[in-house]
Design an enzyme around this catalytic site. Structure first.
Site, PDB file in Angstrom:
ATOM      1  N   VAL A  44       0.842  -1.202   0.000  1.00  0.00           N
ATOM      2  CA  VAL A  44       0.000   0.000   0.000  1.00  0.00           C
ATOM      3  C   VAL A  44       0.875   1.248   0.000  1.00  0.00           C
ATOM      4  O   VAL A  44       0.615   2.202  -0.735  1.00  0.00           O
ATOM      5  CB  VAL A  44      -0.981  -0.004   1.189  1.00  0.00           C
ATOM      6  N   CYS A  45       1.948   1.232   0.781  1.00  0.00           N
ATOM      7  CA  CYS A  45       2.853   2.388   0.826  1.00  0.00           C
ATOM      8  C   CYS A  45       3.470   2.641  -0.550  1.00  0.00           C
ATOM      9  O   CYS A  45       3.565   3.784  -0.997  1.00  0.00           O
ATOM     10  CB  CYS A  45       3.945   2.183   1.863  1.00  0.00           C
ATOM     11  N   GLY A  46       3.884   1.571  -1.206  1.00  0.00           N
ATOM     12  CA  GLY A  46       4.450   1.712  -2.539  1.00  0.00           C
ATOM     13  C   GLY A  46       3.465   2.296  -3.533  1.00  0.00           C
ATOM     14  O   GLY A  46       3.818   3.181  -4.327  1.00  0.00           O
TER      15      GLY A  46
END
Length: 152
Positions: A44-46
């Protein structure tokens, strides 16, 4: 409790993925979009940081600084930035562990990392907009542009 809209943004100094110091108060006169995220190399961060790179940065006015923050070391931040082509500051809140995330009220004590908090700070250092999402829920970078458009 996350820093509220209208409050002075807590100052901090962290090192970016190149080891260069970044002090929030040195950004006075510029608007800042401060993006806390849990961990480098996570799905999700990516996806969120890819959207910052691909959609948000190209649409930004010249007077806006984007800085992202996680508890990862500068070495992990550098490896991730190099792999993904991130040219914006990836700030390391590694030590004291989560100090900046705690100041903004987005540190997850149970898991030991920052939550998904974004703060738009005006040129005077005042928080003008914020969003804090649960860790599994991505933020929409289009909302950041709307928030910036509402600032002088």
């Amino acid at each position: 409790m996350a820093v509220e809209v209208g409050a002075r943004a807590p100052d901090f100094e962290l090192r970016d993925q190149h080891g260069t110091p970044f002090r929030l108060s040195a950004q006075r006169g510029r608007r800042v979009v401060l993006i806390f995220y849990p961990l480098a190399f996570s799905g999700v961060c990516g996806n969120e940081l890819d959207a910052v790179r691909d959609e948000f940065l190209p649409a930004l006015p010249d007077d806006v600084t984007v800085a992202t923050v996680s508890v990862d070391s500068i070495f992990a931040q550098r490896a991730w930035a190099d792999r993904q082509g991130y040219v914006f500051p990836l700030l390391s809140d590694f030590w004291p562990h989560g100090h900046a995330a705690r100041a903004y009220g987005v540190f997850d004590e149970e898991n030991g990392f920052a939550g998904r908090g974004t703060f738009v700070i005006d040129g005077e250092g005042v928080v003008r907009w914020r969003v804090v999402n649960p860790v599994p829920k991505a933020r929409d970078v289009a909302e950041y542009l709307k928030a910036l458009a509402g600032l002088p």
